[in-house]
Design a protein around this motif. Structure first.
Motif, PDB file in Angstrom:
ATOM      1  N   UNK A  79       0.826  -1.203   0.000  1.00  0.00           N
ATOM      2  CA  UNK A  79       0.000   0.000   0.000  1.00  0.00           C
ATOM      3  C   UNK A  79       0.863   1.257   0.000  1.00  0.00           C
ATOM      4  N   UNK A  80       1.950   1.255   0.774  1.00  0.00           N
ATOM      5  CA  UNK A  80       2.836   2.419   0.825  1.00  0.00           C
ATOM      6  C   UNK A  80       3.504   2.659  -0.520  1.00  0.00           C
ATOM      7  N   UNK A  81       3.943   1.591  -1.190  1.00  0.00           N
ATOM      8  CA  UNK A  81       4.570   1.749  -2.511  1.00  0.00           C
ATOM      9  C   UNK A  81       3.576   2.305  -3.512  1.00  0.00           C
ATOM     10  N   UNK A  82       2.336   1.842  -3.435  1.00  0.00           N
ATOM     11  CA  UNK A  82       1.306   2.345  -4.350  1.00  0.00           C
ATOM     12  C   UNK A  82       1.031   3.820  -4.120  1.00  0.00           C
ATOM     13  N   UNK A  83       1.049   4.255  -2.863  1.00  0.00           N
ATOM     14  CA  UNK A  83       0.807   5.670  -2.554  1.00  0.00           C
ATOM     15  C   UNK A  83       1.990   6.529  -2.993  1.00  0.00           C
ATOM     16  N   UNK A  84       3.209   6.061  -2.722  1.00  0.00           N
ATOM     17  CA  UNK A  84       4.396   6.845  -3.053  1.00  0.00           C
ATOM     18  C   UNK A  84       4.621   6.932  -4.552  1.00  0.00           C
TER      19      UNK A  84
END
Length: 304
Positions: A79-84
């Motif tokens: 999820x963090x990679x998708x947001x960043x």
């Protein structure tokens, strides 16, 4: 020429800086989301271990908690990679993993096999920590069950590490699986001794000694006859069935049985041999037709 190259380099650095500034808010949010998932993963691990503490053994509870924790962490990372990086989706990650998955699978085949076998051992519980098992040439007390290997401590104080895949696919004996255990020993008496008297003497000893279970009752069975005597197998049950208890009881039984049989006049024979000596100085020496192998002299042959 030099100035134009510097201009191109400056424009690229400026473009990278603008891209970094554009991604900075998303990167900050991604870090915050990942930190939240780290906290959530730790809380999930504690909750899973607390809920399963009474249902499963300690090692399995720890493994379940860690698996839940790493599952939450992996979800937070995706999820963090998708947001960043909005252009990067979980589908891209799955595609990348699909390309390298086969190579990773072959490289870590043994690790995955031992991990799965460890999970199945922890779930099925063929033995627990503290049980005494025999696996091949190794015998000892189970000290730890991990996802990769099982540690047992031998009776002479050595540590044996057994891969879980070998344990799961192989055969082993759990000496402490049941609350009681039967021991046995073969006693040989003389062929001329009374079998009934010998049985009664040995069963009397087994009935009097502490630590021997009255039920099932001890017994004595005749196994067979031989040149050196009659073999009788005595059997008795002990509780608990641990190695130290078995050795102590066996020592008491053998000492008491020997003393009781001797007191009742029962012979405990041992193999005997007759040795015949050949006298190399007799007159018939050198003539194999007339040589004697240590027997008394014949009428037609003078002795020494």
């Amino acid at each position: 020429m030099m100035s134009s190259q510097l201009t191109v380099a400056y424009e690229r650095f400026e473009q990278l800086g603008n891209e970094a500034l554009r991604l900075l808010p998303g990167l900050g949010i991604a870090i915050a989301v990942f930190v939240v998932f780290l906290v959530l993963a730790r809380w999930t691990r504690t909750a899973v271990q607390h809920l399963n503490a009474r249902r499963f053994q300690h090692n399995l509870v720890i493994v379940l908690g860690r698996m839940a924790q790493w599952g939450i962490i992996l979800l937070g990372l995706l999820l963090a990679i998708t947001i960043a990086f909005p252009s990067f989706t979980p589908a891209n990650l799955i595609s990348a993993l699909g390309i390298t998955g086969i190579a990773i699978g072959f490289a870590f085949k043994d690790i995955f096999e031992n991990f799965l076998a460890g999970i199945l051992i922890l779930i099925n519980e063929p033995f627990r920590i503290g049980d005494q098992i025999i696996f091949g040439a190794f015998e000892g007390t189970v000290e730890k069950i991990e996802t990769r290997a099982t540690m047992i401590r031998t009776y002479d104080g050595r540590l044996v590490v057994i891969p879980n895949a070998e344990l799961f696919k192989g055969s082993f004996i759990v000496n402490t699986a049941f609350p009681s255990r039967r021991l046995e020993y073969d006693v040989t008496i003389g062929n001329g001794d009374d079998i009934a008297v010998a049985k009664e003497a040995m069963l009397g000893v087994l009935a009097r000694l502490p630590g021997i279970e009255p039920a099932p009752a001890p017994d004595a069975l005749v196994l067979g006859y031989a040149a050196n005597g009659v073999t009788i197998r005595i059997r008795w049950w002990i509780k608990p069935p641990r190695r130290a208890d078995a050795l102590d009881i066996r020592d008491e039984v053998l000492c008491a049985v020997k003393a009781e049989l001797t007191r009742n006049g029962i012979d405990l024979p041992y193999p005997t041999h007759q040795v015949l000596l050949h006298d190399q100085t007799e007159p018939a020496d050198g003539n194999r037709l007339r040589q004697r192998e240590g027997w008394p002299p014949q009428p037609d042959q003078p002795g020494k």
